[in-house]
Design a protein around this motif. Structure first.
Motif, PDB file in Angstrom:
ATOM      1  N   SER A 137       0.898  -1.172  -0.040  1.00 54.23           N
ATOM      2  CA  SER A 137      -0.059   0.176  -0.034  1.00 54.23           C
ATOM      3  C   SER A 137       0.854   1.334   0.003  1.00 54.23           C
ATOM      4  O   SER A 137       0.649   2.019  -0.864  1.00 54.23           O
ATOM      5  N   HIS A 138       1.774   1.469   1.279  1.00 56.22           N
ATOM      6  CA  HIS A 138       2.656   2.429   0.901  1.00 56.22           C
ATOM      7  C   HIS A 138       3.805   2.241   1.946  1.00 56.22           C
ATOM      8  O   HIS A 138       3.975   1.165   2.848  1.00 56.22           O
ATOM      9  N   VAL A 139       4.875   3.063   2.041  1.00 59.43           N
ATOM     10  CA  VAL A 139       6.276   3.026   2.767  1.00 59.43           C
ATOM     11  C   VAL A 139       6.188   4.385   3.445  1.00 59.43           C
ATOM     12  O   VAL A 139       5.913   5.521   2.903  1.00 59.43           O
ATOM     13  N   GLU A 140       6.313   4.395   4.594  1.00 54.22           N
ATOM     14  CA  GLU A 140       6.726   5.616   5.536  1.00 54.22           C
ATOM     15  C   GLU A 140       8.366   5.556   6.230  1.00 54.22           C
ATOM     16  O   GLU A 140       8.541   4.474   6.489  1.00 54.22           O
ATOM     17  N   PRO A 146      19.668  11.002  15.139  1.00 50.98           N
ATOM     18  CA  PRO A 146      20.801  11.091  13.967  1.00 50.98           C
ATOM     19  C   PRO A 146      21.075   9.771  13.456  1.00 50.98           C
ATOM     20  O   PRO A 146      21.328   8.734  14.095  1.00 50.98           O
ATOM     21  N   GLY A 147      21.203   9.792  12.162  1.00 51.67           N
ATOM     22  CA  GLY A 147      21.592   8.348  11.348  1.00 51.67           C
ATOM     23  C   GLY A 147      20.866   7.396  11.392  1.00 51.67           C
ATOM     24  O   GLY A 147      20.887   6.225  10.934  1.00 51.67           O
ATOM     25  N   ARG A 148      19.462   7.354  11.996  1.00 49.60           N
ATOM     26  CA  ARG A 148      18.532   6.327  12.245  1.00 49.60           C
ATOM     27  C   ARG A 148      17.023   6.800  11.747  1.00 49.60           C
ATOM     28  O   ARG A 148      16.606   7.887  11.964  1.00 49.60           O
ATOM     29  N   ALA A 149      16.470   5.825  11.058  1.00 48.93           N
ATOM     30  CA  ALA A 149      14.880   5.953  10.789  1.00 48.93           C
ATOM     31  C   ALA A 149      14.338   4.453  10.723  1.00 48.93           C
ATOM     32  O   ALA A 149      14.885   3.423  10.638  1.00 48.93           O
ATOM     33  N   LEU A 150      13.110   4.744  11.046  1.00 49.21           N
ATOM     34  CA  LEU A 150      12.231   3.466  11.143  1.00 49.21           C
ATOM     35  C   LEU A 150      11.528   3.607   9.657  1.00 49.21           C
ATOM     36  O   LEU A 150      10.758   4.130   9.417  1.00 49.21           O
ATOM     37  N   ALA A 151      11.793   2.237   9.015  1.00 49.09           N
ATOM     38  CA  ALA A 151      10.993   2.100   7.717  1.00 49.09           C
ATOM     39  C   ALA A 151       9.989   1.367   7.994  1.00 49.09           C
ATOM     40  O   ALA A 151      10.056   0.091   8.457  1.00 49.09           O
ATOM     41  N   VAL A 152       8.721   1.791   7.542  1.00 42.96           N
ATOM     42  CA  VAL A 152       7.414   1.140   7.680  1.00 42.96           C
ATOM     43  C   VAL A 152       6.807   0.505   6.451  1.00 42.96           C
ATOM     44  O   VAL A 152       6.430   1.476   5.482  1.00 42.96           O
ATOM     45  N   LEU A 153       6.687  -0.600   6.268  1.00 44.20           N
ATOM     46  CA  LEU A 153       6.131  -1.096   5.026  1.00 44.20           C
ATOM     47  C   LEU A 153       4.653  -1.795   5.389  1.00 44.20           C
ATOM     48  O   LEU A 153       4.423  -2.747   6.155  1.00 44.20           O
ATOM     49  N   VAL A 154       3.728  -0.981   4.481  1.00 44.49           N
ATOM     50  CA  VAL A 154       2.332  -1.376   4.688  1.00 44.49           C
ATOM     51  C   VAL A 154       1.915  -2.060   3.892  1.00 44.49           C
ATOM     52  O   VAL A 154       1.929  -1.612   2.449  1.00 44.49           O
ATOM     53  N   GLY A 155       1.560  -3.205   3.610  1.00 46.59           N
ATOM     54  CA  GLY A 155       0.585  -4.034   2.884  1.00 46.59           C
ATOM     55  C   GLY A 155      -0.852  -3.749   2.538  1.00 46.59           C
ATOM     56  O   GLY A 155      -1.349  -3.208   3.416  1.00 46.59           O
ATOM     57  N   GLN A 156      -1.353  -4.130   1.316  1.00 45.75           N
ATOM     58  CA  GLN A 156      -2.579  -3.842   1.002  1.00 45.75           C
ATOM     59  C   GLN A 156      -3.568  -4.554   1.722  1.00 45.75           C
ATOM     60  O   GLN A 156      -4.857  -4.467   2.198  1.00 45.75           O
ATOM     61  N   ASP A 157      -3.203  -5.777   2.514  1.00 42.09           N
ATOM     62  CA  ASP A 157      -3.908  -6.690   3.355  1.00 42.09           C
ATOM     63  C   ASP A 157      -3.826  -6.159   4.493  1.00 42.09           C
ATOM     64  O   ASP A 157      -4.279  -6.877   5.550  1.00 42.09           O
ATOM     65  N   GLY A 158      -3.032  -5.116   5.078  1.00 42.56           N
ATOM     66  CA  GLY A 158      -3.263  -4.553   6.292  1.00 42.56           C
ATOM     67  C   GLY A 158      -2.095  -4.986   7.112  1.00 42.56           C
ATOM     68  O   GLY A 158      -1.884  -4.402   8.358  1.00 42.56           O
ATOM     69  N   SER A 159      -1.132  -5.766   6.589  1.00 44.79           N
ATOM     70  CA  SER A 159       0.079  -6.188   7.161  1.00 44.79           C
ATOM     71  C   SER A 159       0.885  -5.031   7.544  1.00 44.79           C
ATOM     72  O   SER A 159       1.167  -4.108   6.461  1.00 44.79           O
ATOM     73  N   VAL A 160       1.810  -5.046   8.456  1.00 44.63           N
ATOM     74  CA  VAL A 160       2.826  -3.993   8.613  1.00 44.63           C
ATOM     75  C   VAL A 160       3.988  -4.563   9.141  1.00 44.63           C
ATOM     76  O   VAL A 160       4.229  -5.347   9.871  1.00 44.63           O
ATOM     77  N   GLU A 161       5.225  -4.159   8.428  1.00 46.47           N
ATOM     78  CA  GLU A 161       6.641  -4.653   8.766  1.00 46.47           C
ATOM     79  C   GLU A 161       7.296  -3.335   9.157  1.00 46.47           C
ATOM     80  O   GLU A 161       7.449  -2.546   8.449  1.00 46.47           O
ATOM     81  N   ASN A 162       8.170  -3.411  10.054  1.00 51.93           N
ATOM     82  CA  ASN A 162       9.078  -2.493  10.366  1.00 51.93           C
ATOM     83  C   ASN A 162      10.578  -2.696  10.376  1.00 51.93           C
ATOM     84  O   ASN A 162      10.876  -3.956  10.877  1.00 51.93           O
ATOM     85  N   ARG A 163      11.350  -1.952   9.923  1.00 53.66           N
ATOM     86  CA  ARG A 163      12.879  -2.129   9.976  1.00 53.66           C
ATOM     87  C   ARG A 163      13.533  -0.831  10.382  1.00 53.66           C
ATOM     88  O   ARG A 163      13.112   0.175  10.004  1.00 53.66           O
ATOM     89  N   ILE A 164      14.476  -0.994  11.340  1.00 53.41           N
ATOM     90  CA  ILE A 164      15.381   0.086  11.454  1.00 53.41           C
ATOM     91  C   ILE A 164      16.369   0.212  10.399  1.00 53.41           C
ATOM     92  O   ILE A 164      17.138  -0.662  10.010  1.00 53.41           O
ATOM     93  N   VAL A 165      16.615   1.510   9.757  1.00 55.73           N
ATOM     94  CA  VAL A 165      17.592   1.502   8.710  1.00 55.73           C
ATOM     95  C   VAL A 165      18.631   2.892   9.160  1.00 55.73           C
ATOM     96  O   VAL A 165      18.259   3.709   9.880  1.00 55.73           O
ATOM     97  N   ASP A 166      19.738   2.847   8.613  1.00 53.68           N
ATOM     98  CA  ASP A 166      20.892   3.844   8.739  1.00 53.68           C
ATOM     99  C   ASP A 166      20.581   4.935   7.664  1.00 53.68           C
ATOM    100  O   ASP A 166      20.184   4.404   6.291  1.00 53.68           O
ATOM    101  N   VAL A 167      20.630   6.075   7.776  1.00 50.45           N
ATOM    102  CA  VAL A 167      20.240   7.083   6.959  1.00 50.45           C
ATOM    103  C   VAL A 167      21.364   8.215   7.123  1.00 50.45           C
ATOM    104  O   VAL A 167      22.114   8.241   8.074  1.00 50.45           O
ATOM    105  N   PRO A 168      21.468   8.973   6.154  1.00 49.07           N
ATOM    106  CA  PRO A 168      22.721  10.050   6.175  1.00 49.07           C
ATOM    107  C   PRO A 168      22.525  11.018   7.214  1.00 49.07           C
ATOM    108  O   PRO A 168      21.204  11.333   7.683  1.00 49.07           O
TER     109      PRO A 168
END
Length: 344
Positions: A137-140, A146-168
């Motif tokens: 569905s969408h990504v947030e 500093p240097g960290r963000a939470l990547a949230v992957l939302v599926g069209q079925d309502g499922s949600v997966e989270n990952r911590i990613v390194d960012v600039p």
């Protein structure tokens, strides 16, 4: 091979297998003469049993015991003699009720369906779905520091997966929002596998409408889910039911090995490959399936599909080889069809 047997041999073979599937015990000539309902001497029955043993369809576990079907014998019985029963209304309602709850994610739905199938069949239920088949569905991206963000992957079925990613370092809120908008626009309605290649090509060709920092965020998010199409969701319910029918320590060790294989998802991709060619329920007995060969188990599975007939997963049971196939096959088939309707 079964075509080579005369009617008497076919009747005796079928009666032996049906009796074995009911009791799990070797079948002797006396029991056979009582069940057959025809006038046939014990000597004649023993001669036929010996012929069936020489043909590789039966074996005797002990010198003075009756006969049991071999794996090849079970396969011939399933292919040539199996009579499927009908689900009761209670069983149909029970399967439908567990899938009818609104607002569930697909994973919740699959978990409930597997538990229900395990309970009805008295076997271990399993379902496997490739995660790459989930439309998004969408990504947030959410700033964590500093240097960290939470990547949230939302599926069209309502499922949600989270990952911590390194960012600039020095990432601005606007760059983070731009990365979210960009990925959502290109992944919405697609699987990660479908959208990832397009995004990487755009960034590489500098066609992406992103500044340098936002592009790095997108690349970090894609890297987090890289290889996601090789990771599969595997749900197994009712494993303890596989221990109910064990009689010797060697059986216990084989089932423990099966549990280890399931835990590590070893050879699980093979199950998906089986589903790709399946049209309805398929039965794999013992060593016919690599994953379950060591446990002496059977695998009874059916694919479930979206409306456009695309296979999205597989559901079934792991059972002792002497399971009541005629009763379990309709359960697996009905559950798979129910899942296909609900997921569509």
């Amino acid at each position: 091979m079964i075509q080579e047997l005369n009617e008497r041999s076919r009747q005796i073979f079928r009666t032996i297998v049906e009796s074995y599937l009911e009791t799990g015990e070797p079948v002797g000539s006396r029991t056979l003469s009582q069940r057959l309902g025809i006038t046939l001497s014990p000597a004649s029955i023993r001669n036929v049993m010996q012929d069936l043993e020489q043909a590789g369809l039966l074996y005797s576990p002990h010198a003075s015991a009756g006969r049991m079907p071999t794996q090849a014998g079970l396969r011939i019985f399933v292919d040539s003699f199996l009579e499927l029963g009908n689900l009761t209304e209670d069983e149909r309602r029970s399967i439908e009720a567990h899938g009818a709850a609104a607002g569930r994610s697909v994973e919740d739905l699959l978990t409930e369906a597997t538990k229900q199938l395990s309970g009805l069949s008295q076997c271990a239920g399993l379902v496997i779905v490739p995660k790459s088949d989930r439309s998004l569905s969408h990504v947030e991206f959410v700033h964590l520091g500093p240097g960290r963000a939470l990547a949230v992957l939302v599926g069209q079925d309502g499922s949600v997966e989270n990952r911590i990613v390194d960012v600039p370092a020095g990432l601005t809120p606007s760059a983070l929002q731009a990365a979210s908008n960009y990925m959502s626009a290109r992944l919405g309605g697609r699987t990660m596998a479908e959208g990832r290649t397009r995004i990487l090509h755009e960034i590489e060709d500098r066609k992406a409408e992103l500044d340098l920092l936002a592009a790095k965020v997108v690349e970090a998010g894609l890297a987090t889910w890289s290889g996601e199409d090789e990771r599969n969701m595997l749900i197994v319910s009712g494993r303890a039911r596989l221990l109910d029918d064990l009689t010797v320590l060697a059986d216990l060790e084989r089932v423990r090995q099966l549990f280890d294989d399931l835990e590590s998802k070893r050879d699980v991709l093979q199950l998906l490959e089986l589903a790709q060619d399946a049209d309805g329920v398929r039965i794999f007995i013992g060593s016919e399936n690599k994953l379950f060969s060591l446990s002496g188990s059977s695998l009874i599975v059916a694919p479930f599909k979206r409306q456009e007939e695309r296979i999205v997963g597989m559901i079934g049971v792991i059972a002792p080889t002497r399971v009541n196939y005629g009763r379990v096959v309709p359960m697996v088939d009905y559950t798979a069809r129910m899942l296909g309707r609900l997921i569509s």
